[in-house]
Design a protein around this motif. Structure first.
Motif, PDB file in Angstrom:
ATOM      1  N   TYR A 182       0.867  -1.185   0.000  1.00 47.05           N
ATOM      2  CA  TYR A 182       0.000   0.000   0.000  1.00 47.05           C
ATOM      3  C   TYR A 182       0.899   1.228   0.000  1.00 47.05           C
ATOM      4  O   TYR A 182       1.754   1.375   0.873  1.00 47.05           O
ATOM      5  CB  TYR A 182      -0.908   0.010   1.226  1.00 47.05           C
ATOM      6  N   ASN A 203      -2.476  12.344  -5.431  1.00 47.25           N
ATOM      7  CA  ASN A 203      -3.864  12.492  -5.003  1.00 47.25           C
ATOM      8  C   ASN A 203      -4.565  11.166  -4.739  1.00 47.25           C
ATOM      9  O   ASN A 203      -5.779  11.131  -4.612  1.00 47.25           O
ATOM     10  CB  ASN A 203      -4.649  13.300  -6.043  1.00 47.25           C
ATOM     11  N   MET A 204      -3.832  10.057  -4.701  1.00 50.11           N
ATOM     12  CA  MET A 204      -4.488   8.779  -4.443  1.00 50.11           C
ATOM     13  C   MET A 204      -3.531   7.788  -3.802  1.00 50.11           C
ATOM     14  O   MET A 204      -2.320   7.911  -3.903  1.00 50.11           O
ATOM     15  CB  MET A 204      -5.058   8.189  -5.729  1.00 50.11           C
ATOM     16  N   PHE A 205      -4.121   6.815  -3.130  1.00 44.01           N
ATOM     17  CA  PHE A 205      -3.384   5.685  -2.594  1.00 44.01           C
ATOM     18  C   PHE A 205      -3.337   4.613  -3.672  1.00 44.01           C
ATOM     19  O   PHE A 205      -4.287   4.463  -4.443  1.00 44.01           O
ATOM     20  CB  PHE A 205      -4.098   5.098  -1.375  1.00 44.01           C
ATOM     21  N   LEU A 206      -2.273   3.849  -3.685  1.00 47.07           N
ATOM     22  CA  LEU A 206      -2.163   2.741  -4.630  1.00 47.07           C
ATOM     23  C   LEU A 206      -1.960   1.452  -3.861  1.00 47.07           C
ATOM     24  O   LEU A 206      -1.397   1.445  -2.766  1.00 47.07           O
ATOM     25  CB  LEU A 206      -0.998   2.957  -5.590  1.00 47.07           C
ATOM     26  N   CYS A 207      -2.424   0.354  -4.467  1.00 48.29           N
ATOM     27  CA  CYS A 207      -2.224  -0.971  -3.900  1.00 48.29           C
ATOM     28  C   CYS A 207      -1.592  -1.826  -4.998  1.00 48.29           C
ATOM     29  O   CYS A 207      -2.184  -2.022  -6.057  1.00 48.29           O
ATOM     30  CB  CYS A 207      -3.552  -1.564  -3.445  1.00 48.29           C
ATOM     31  N   LYS A 247      -3.643  -0.991  -8.456  1.00 47.45           N
ATOM     32  CA  LYS A 247      -4.956  -0.345  -8.514  1.00 47.45           C
ATOM     33  C   LYS A 247      -5.042   0.712  -7.426  1.00 47.45           C
ATOM     34  O   LYS A 247      -4.223   0.743  -6.499  1.00 47.45           O
ATOM     35  CB  LYS A 247      -6.073  -1.369  -8.364  1.00 47.45           C
ATOM     36  N   GLU A 248      -6.019   1.571  -7.549  1.00 53.34           N
ATOM     37  CA  GLU A 248      -6.246   2.585  -6.524  1.00 53.34           C
ATOM     38  C   GLU A 248      -6.853   1.929  -5.299  1.00 53.34           C
ATOM     39  O   GLU A 248      -7.758   1.104  -5.400  1.00 53.34           O
ATOM     40  CB  GLU A 248      -7.172   3.678  -7.045  1.00 53.34           C
ATOM     41  N   TRP A 249      -6.344   2.292  -4.126  1.00 59.51           N
ATOM     42  CA  TRP A 249      -6.943   1.853  -2.871  1.00 59.51           C
ATOM     43  C   TRP A 249      -7.653   3.063  -2.284  1.00 59.51           C
ATOM     44  O   TRP A 249      -7.063   4.131  -2.106  1.00 59.51           O
ATOM     45  CB  TRP A 249      -5.883   1.342  -1.897  1.00 59.51           C
ATOM     46  N   ILE A 250      -8.926   2.899  -2.000  1.00 63.89           N
ATOM     47  CA  ILE A 250      -9.721   3.988  -1.446  1.00 63.89           C
ATOM     48  C   ILE A 250      -9.950   3.724   0.043  1.00 63.89           C
ATOM     49  O   ILE A 250     -10.583   2.734   0.399  1.00 63.89           O
ATOM     50  CB  ILE A 250     -11.060   4.130  -2.192  1.00 63.89           C
ATOM     51  N   PRO A 254       0.031   8.673  -0.726  1.00 67.82           N
ATOM     52  CA  PRO A 254       0.415   9.839  -1.523  1.00 67.82           C
ATOM     53  C   PRO A 254       1.182  10.866  -0.693  1.00 67.82           C
ATOM     54  O   PRO A 254       0.962  10.991   0.505  1.00 67.82           O
ATOM     55  CB  PRO A 254      -0.930  10.414  -1.969  1.00 67.82           C
TER      56      PRO A 254
END
Length: 99
Positions: free
Chosen positions: A17, A24-28, A37-40, A20
């Motif tokens: 994980y 502007n986003m977290f990634l997994c 992919k984006e982790w929300i 940022p």
């Protein structure tokens, strides 16, 4: 380097994980498959700081592992509203960590 899109990374099971920094986003990233992919996060995060009194350089980040909500729980700091949470990456359960 003049750009810093990511800050902190944690490993849980087969996933990495990535938090940022100026991004502007977290990634997994799945280490076995190579899929990214984006982790929300399960928490609603503010998009900007409420005021400029105390600026923070990142949206938020995951760090230190705990066992508050069971295995897979990590501390999550929301930089723009200055709140600390415990989030379980397995179940998406979370709670505000009272200091």
């Amino acid at each position: 380097c003049e750009e810093q899109p990511f800050s902190w990374a944690i490993r849980y099971k087969d996933n990495l994980y990535i938090s940022p920094a100026w991004g502007n986003m977290f990634l997994c990233l799945n280490k076995k498959t190579g899929e990214i992919k984006e982790w929300i996060p399960p928490i609603s995060l503010p998009k900007k700081e409420k005021n400029g009194y105390y600026e923070f350089w990142a949206l938020s980040y995951l760090f230190h592992q705990t066992d508050i909500l069971g295995e897979g729980t990590y501390r999550f700091f929301s930089g723009f509203d200055k709140k600390l949470y415990d989030i379980n990456l397995e179940t998406n359960a979370y709670q505000l960590h009272l200091i």
